[in-house]
Scaffold this active site. Structure first.
Site, PDB file in Angstrom:
ATOM      1  N   CYS A 135     -10.631  -1.704  -3.717  1.00  0.00           N
ATOM      2  CA  CYS A 135     -10.292  -0.426  -4.349  1.00  0.00           C
ATOM      3  C   CYS A 135     -11.266  -0.113  -5.486  1.00  0.00           C
ATOM      4  O   CYS A 135     -11.104   0.893  -6.172  1.00  0.00           O
ATOM      5  CB  CYS A 135      -8.847  -0.420  -4.851  1.00  0.00           C
ATOM      6  SG  CYS A 135      -8.434  -1.782  -5.947  1.00  0.00           S
ATOM      7  N   GLN A 183       0.843  -1.195   0.000  1.00  0.00           N
ATOM      8  CA  GLN A 183       0.000   0.000   0.000  1.00  0.00           C
ATOM      9  C   GLN A 183       0.877   1.244   0.000  1.00  0.00           C
ATOM     10  O   GLN A 183       1.690   1.445   0.906  1.00  0.00           O
ATOM     11  CB  GLN A 183      -0.925   0.002   1.213  1.00  0.00           C
ATOM     12  CG  GLN A 183      -2.090  -0.967   1.113  1.00  0.00           C
ATOM     13  CD  GLN A 183      -3.166  -0.506   0.138  1.00  0.00           C
ATOM     14  OE1 GLN A 183      -3.037   0.512  -0.536  1.00  0.00           O
ATOM     15  NE2 GLN A 183      -4.233  -1.291   0.055  1.00  0.00           N
ATOM     16  N   GLU A 233      -1.645 -16.201  -2.352  1.00  0.00           N
ATOM     17  CA  GLU A 233      -1.308 -15.130  -3.283  1.00  0.00           C
ATOM     18  C   GLU A 233      -0.779 -15.737  -4.576  1.00  0.00           C
ATOM     19  O   GLU A 233      -0.054 -16.733  -4.553  1.00  0.00           O
ATOM     20  CB  GLU A 233      -0.273 -14.196  -2.655  1.00  0.00           C
ATOM     21  CG  GLU A 233       0.414 -13.218  -3.582  1.00  0.00           C
ATOM     22  CD  GLU A 233      -0.558 -12.278  -4.272  1.00  0.00           C
ATOM     23  OE1 GLU A 233      -0.384 -12.048  -5.485  1.00  0.00           O
ATOM     24  OE2 GLU A 233      -1.493 -11.773  -3.610  1.00  0.00           O
TER      25      GLU A 233
END
Length: 389
Positions: free
Chosen positions: A346, A223, A271
């Site tokens: 987002c 981030q 991931e």
């Protein structure tokens, strides 16, 4: 009937999702104006696209500016596409985003779920400018550039007000050592050390609330607004208090998984980026966080979900890419042990699309928080907590 290239003078009614302005012609036809306009402004626009039910346009002149409009602090603002909302004070931008989200969510949820939206909590960024610890530049002839607004043209940069001060100061020197192309540059919030994605270095990034300092390569996603990320991570961890087995899906390098493990939680971090997984594992080993397991797996494949099912989480964090994760809602419905989801988004419109199967099955949105992770732009981060009935 308006066609591409026509000039129109319109009054902006409100802002829509992705920062576009909504206006109407006298005929009632909707015109969506590209980001950079404000509610109540009278603007001259040029039509850029026609569709069956609406027109798209870009502003060419602000005839009657909003009292909210000020002077953009960046000298490149007229040409650069990086900070289209920089003409308002950061606190005003945060409020505009809250209004956009309140307008967009009921539309995205539809008639069945639109009345179940909890009161919106809003967390502004600690810095309105100079907040990005990571960003991308386009390099041409050893000089830094940005992409022009609504074009592929490159705009030479002498500064970028979005970048943290050490990173902005170092930008010319970092670009000088790079060939032509697009590159990631980053700076440590702890030390101010800067680097490019080509540098074989690890930058320190601390989580003071958790007593952790991560070592992150500039090439690995994290981030960019690290100061506000502290609040996002703390809110997410707090929301999962009482859950001991947690799946962190689309985990990256462990932004949530490592702080959760520091609290003694058993975490499976999944991931699809091997470098991010490697970074997470290295930090877990260095910090002796033995209750987190990182796995390199593509969550678009059934094998990855078999791994998650075998772990049997009671709660999960989802932080998918901006495009969302189509079909994930139905997959999650097939995991009866799940009781709570912390969905980090987002692009919350895509998230609502993906969550609709859960909502249709009785899951509810128990809390909703807007984090103004990207001041000066229309982008925002939203944390949505969903609970099984």
């Amino acid at each position: 009937m308006s066609t591409v290239g026509d000039l129109l003078t319109l009054k902006v009614e409100k802002l829509l999702w992705r920062g576009r302005g909504l206006a109407r012609q006298d005929s009632g036809q909707v015109v969506m104006i590209e980001p950079g306009v404000l509610p109540e402004e009278v603007v001259d626009v040029r039509v850029t696209k026609t569709a069956k039910d609406f027109l798209q346009a870009e502003a060419v002149k602000i005839q009657s500016p909003s009292p909210l409009r000020g002077i953009h602090p960046c000298p490149h603002a007229a040409d650069c596409g990086g900070s289209r909302f920089g003409m308002v004070a950061p606190e005003t931008g945060t409020q505009l985003k809250a209004d956009i989200l309140r307008d967009a969510l009921p539309r995205a949820l539809g008639r069945d779920h639109g009345l179940r939206i909890p009161e919106l909590r809003v967390v502004p960024s600690p810095q309105g400018w100079r907040y990005r610890q990571r960003g991308q530049i386009h390099v041409a002839s050893g000089l830094p550039h940005a992409m022009g607004h609504a074009s592929n043209d490159l705009v030479p940069l002498t500064d970028c007000h979005l970048l943290a001060a050490p990173l902005a100061s170092a930008m010319p020197a970092l670009a000088k050592g790079l060939p032509d192309g697009r590159f990631t540059i980053a700076a440590s919030p702890d030390t101010g050390q800067t680097a490019t994605e080509r540098d074989n270095v690890l930058l320190p990034f601390s989580f003071p609330d958790f007593g952790l300092t991560l070592q992150l390569p500039p090439s690995t996603f994290f981030q960019a607004n690290w100061a506000l990320n502290q609040h996002l991570v703390r809110s997410t961890v707090d929301a999962l208090h009482g859950f001991e087995r947690i799946a962190d899906l689309f985990s990256g390098a462990g932004n949530f998984a490592l702080p959760l493990a520091s609290r003694g939680k058993s975490v499976l971090a999944v991931e699809g980026s091997a470098p991010a997984v490697d970074t997470g594992m290295r930090n877990a080993d260095r910090l002796a966080l033995k209750s987190v397991t990182f796995r390199d797996a593509n969550l678009a494949k059934p094998a990855a979900w078999k791994m998650v099912e075998d772990f049997a989480p009671r709660a999960a964090i989802l932080d998918p890419p901006r495009t969302g994760a189509k079909g994930i809602g139905r997959t999650l419905l097939g995991m009866p042990g799940l009781e709570r989801l912390a969905w980090v988004s987002c692009d919350v419109v895509n998230t609502v699309r993906d969550a609709k199967p859960l909502l249709a099955a009785g899951w509810s949105i128990s809390s909703l928080t807007l984090f103004d992770m990207f001041p000066g732009t229309w982008h925002m981060e939203v944390l949505m907590i969903l609970d099984r009935p």
